[in-house]
Design an enzyme around this catalytic site. Structure first.
Site, mmCIF file in Angstrom:
data_model
loop_
_atom_site.group_PDB
_atom_site.id
_atom_site.type_symbol
_atom_site.label_atom_id
_atom_site.label_comp_id
_atom_site.label_asym_id
_atom_site.label_seq_id
_atom_site.Cartn_x
_atom_site.Cartn_y
_atom_site.Cartn_z
ATOM 1 N N GLN A 153 0.839 -1.205 0.000
ATOM 2 C CA GLN A 153 0.000 0.000 0.000
ATOM 3 C C GLN A 153 0.874 1.255 0.000
ATOM 4 O O GLN A 153 1.749 1.407 0.850
ATOM 5 C CB GLN A 153 -0.937 0.046 1.207
ATOM 6 C CG GLN A 153 -1.910 1.218 1.084
ATOM 7 C CD GLN A 153 -2.910 1.307 2.225
ATOM 8 O OE1 GLN A 153 -2.921 2.284 2.964
ATOM 9 N NE2 GLN A 153 -3.743 0.293 2.362
ATOM 10 N N TYR A 156 -0.652 7.300 1.532
ATOM 11 C CA TYR A 156 -0.355 8.733 1.464
ATOM 12 C C TYR A 156 -1.489 9.539 2.069
ATOM 13 O O TYR A 156 -2.556 9.650 1.461
ATOM 14 C CB TYR A 156 -0.217 9.170 -0.004
ATOM 15 C CG TYR A 156 0.969 8.601 -0.755
ATOM 16 C CD1 TYR A 156 1.981 7.910 -0.113
ATOM 17 C CD2 TYR A 156 1.057 8.792 -2.129
ATOM 18 C CE1 TYR A 156 3.053 7.411 -0.824
ATOM 19 C CE2 TYR A 156 2.133 8.303 -2.850
ATOM 20 C CZ TYR A 156 3.129 7.606 -2.180
ATOM 21 O OH TYR A 156 4.193 7.122 -2.895
ATOM 22 N N ILE A 190 4.429 -1.205 3.247
ATOM 23 C CA ILE A 190 3.866 0.154 3.242
ATOM 24 C C ILE A 190 4.915 1.104 2.681
ATOM 25 O O ILE A 190 6.089 1.037 3.042
ATOM 26 C CB ILE A 190 3.498 0.582 4.684
ATOM 27 C CG1 ILE A 190 2.429 -0.361 5.267
ATOM 28 C CG2 ILE A 190 3.024 2.036 4.721
ATOM 29 C CD1 ILE A 190 2.228 -0.231 6.770
ATOM 30 N N LYS A 191 4.467 1.994 1.815
ATOM 31 C CA LYS A 191 5.368 3.017 1.261
ATOM 32 C C LYS A 191 4.788 4.361 1.670
ATOM 33 O O LYS A 191 3.598 4.631 1.427
ATOM 34 C CB LYS A 191 5.386 2.875 -0.257
ATOM 35 C CG LYS A 191 6.064 3.983 -1.033
ATOM 36 C CD LYS A 191 6.044 3.603 -2.510
ATOM 37 C CE LYS A 191 6.692 4.619 -3.414
ATOM 38 N NZ LYS A 191 5.832 5.736 -3.762
ATOM 39 N N THR A 192 5.613 5.176 2.322
ATOM 40 C CA THR A 192 5.061 6.457 2.779
ATOM 41 C C THR A 192 6.112 7.561 2.848
ATOM 42 O O THR A 192 7.265 7.351 2.521
ATOM 43 C CB THR A 192 4.330 6.275 4.130
ATOM 44 O OG1 THR A 192 3.503 7.417 4.356
ATOM 45 C CG2 THR A 192 5.291 6.115 5.308
#
Ligand SMILES: O=C(COP(=O)(O)O)[C@@H](O)[C@H](O)[C@H](O)COP(=O)(O)O
Length: 281
Positions: A153, A156, A190-192
């Site tokens: 996910q 953002y 998770i990419k944030t």
């Protein structure tokens, strides 16, 4: 004994993460999401084959792209490199009021046909269209998980109330909230956003409750060491690596930069030392 699906998810996660549990992933969805002008600083990188060949040669752990680029140039992603296919996006051409929505542009089955090792989708937490993206993510994740594929996910936080309440979307309380929401909605990675300090990013990592958190690269820094320093802080904070686009493809010579990033991510090397070792200083 694990269910078949769990075995597949775990195995495919290892296509990205080395034994140290960290990964450096190249992001290449910008031609769609930002427009081809993002490639103007080094125009030859508008050709996906040209840039993917370079990042793979430099030793990248994974590559993220939309389905059409996987169709055009996915064969450049060698079998020892993880392929992440993202199924949601938006163009920058949309009216402003629709910019807070990512739409689904592809299907899990097609990503699998294209050889994906993981499926990705974005949720703008706090958007007026959050509901649509939550449902999209739930559908993609449920199906991908059923078939044994990990789901990433891009969490953002973005929306008018965030700005009103916290001042900016990178406020650690907001980023932490997005990461937690991603973990609670079933993400495997998770990419944030960067929160500005190691201490605050450590809280984001803790809020994700064991789901690996990767930095979303952001705009290219003029001095490569500045970006290496951010990645170093992410690793020190317990982050699991980074997904990097512009900082790689907007550099004339991305290979030594990627090698320096790999030193920081996998060997905890001091950013200046890593830059020197790769001839960047
Ligand atoms: O999320 C994305 C774009 O986000 P943005 O709307 O520009 O904040 C991704 O499509 C990019 O791949 C991601 O940001 C990583 O690329 P860089 O930020 O490192 O260029």
């Amino acid at each position: 004994m694990d269910a078949y699906q769990n075995v597949g998810i775990k195995r495919r996660m290892k296509r990205f993460f080395r034994r140290d549990g960290r990964a450096l992933i190249f992001a290449m969805d910008h031609g769609f999401e930002h427009g081809p002008t993002d490639f103007e600083p080094v125009w030859e990188h508008v050709n996906p084959r040209a840039i993917i060949r370079k990042v793979v040669r430099a030793g990248i752990d994974g590559v993220m792209m939309l389905p059409g680029i996987a169709r055009i140039a996915g064969d450049e992603v060698k079998p020892n490199v993880g392929l992440m296919i993202k199924l949601t996006s938006k163009t920058n051409l949309r009216p402003k009021e629709d910019q807070l929505l990512q739409s689904q542009l592809g299907y899990v089955e097609d990503a699998i046909k294209l050889g994906a090792d993981a499926i990705a989708a974005t949720v703008y937490w706090g958007s007026p269209q959050e509901d649509v993206m939550m449902r999209q993510f739930a559908e993609i994740a449920s199906y991908a998980h059923d078939l044994g594929f990990p789901v990433v996910q891009f969490a953002y936080p973005r929306g008018p109330y965030i700005n009103e309440k916290y001042g900016k979307k990178e406020d650690y309380r907001v980023v932490m909230y997005g990461a937690r929401a991603a973990a609670e909605s079933g993400a495997d990675m998770i990419k944030t956003y960067w929160t500005g300090s190691r201490e605050t990013f450590a809280k984001v990592v803790e809020a994700a409750a064991g789901v690996p958190v990767l930095l979303s690269g952001g705009a290219k820094t003029e001095n490569p060491v500045d970006f290496l320093k951010v990645v170093w802080e992410v690793i020190e904070a317990g982050g699991s690596g980074a997904v990097v686009g512009r900082n790689i493809f907007q550099r004339e010579n991305p290979e030594p930069f990627i090698k320096a990033l790999l030193r920081v991510v996998h060997r905890n090397e001091d950013p200046e030392e890593a830059a020197k070792a790769e001839g960047l200083l």
